[in-house]
Write a protein that holds these residues in place. Structure first.
Motif, PDB file in Angstrom:
ATOM      1  N   TYR A  59       0.841  -1.179   0.000  1.00  0.00           N
ATOM      2  CA  TYR A  59       0.000   0.000   0.000  1.00  0.00           C
ATOM      3  C   TYR A  59       0.880   1.233   0.000  1.00  0.00           C
ATOM      4  O   TYR A  59       1.808   1.350   0.786  1.00  0.00           O
ATOM      5  N   ASN A  60       0.603   2.171  -0.895  1.00  0.00           N
ATOM      6  CA  ASN A  60       1.346   3.418  -0.951  1.00  0.00           C
ATOM      7  C   ASN A  60       0.442   4.538  -0.440  1.00  0.00           C
ATOM      8  O   ASN A  60      -0.528   4.891  -1.098  1.00  0.00           O
ATOM      9  N   HIS A  61       0.751   5.096   0.689  1.00  0.00           N
ATOM     10  CA  HIS A  61      -0.065   6.133   1.308  1.00  0.00           C
ATOM     11  C   HIS A  61      -0.046   7.450   0.538  1.00  0.00           C
ATOM     12  O   HIS A  61      -0.876   8.319   0.780  1.00  0.00           O
ATOM     13  N   PHE A  62       0.896   7.619  -0.376  1.00  0.00           N
ATOM     14  CA  PHE A  62       1.064   8.888  -1.043  1.00  0.00           C
ATOM     15  C   PHE A  62       0.493   8.926  -2.458  1.00  0.00           C
ATOM     16  O   PHE A  62       0.630   9.924  -3.149  1.00  0.00           O
ATOM     17  N   THR A  63      -0.146   7.850  -2.918  1.00  0.00           N
ATOM     18  CA  THR A  63      -0.767   7.879  -4.239  1.00  0.00           C
ATOM     19  C   THR A  63      -2.183   8.380  -4.115  1.00  0.00           C
ATOM     20  O   THR A  63      -2.839   8.270  -3.079  1.00  0.00           O
TER      21      THR A  63
END
Length: 64
Positions: A59-63
């Motif tokens: 999971y990428n929190h910044f996308t």
């Protein structure tokens, strides 16, 4: 989903094979696998021995 879904509540770490004997019976540590040569890739090995290649996902929190 269990491999890539986030919500990680346990600390993962590695120890050398020679130190494994020191921690294997600890009640708060659960061994989940072992390290191999990087040329073998990353695989999940099921209870029946099936080898399933894993991709580096997460999971990428910044996308957006």
């Amino acid at each position: 989903f269990a491999l890539y879904g986030g919500e990680d509540y346990e600390l993962l770490f590695t120890v050398s094979a020679v130190d494994f004997e020191k921690i294997k019976e600890h009640p708060h540590i659960t061994p989940i696998g072992y390290m191999t040569d990087a040329s073998l890739g990353v695989q999940l090995v099921s209870e029946n021995g099936e080898q399933i290649p894993l991709e580096a996902l997460g999971y990428n929190h910044f996308t957006a």
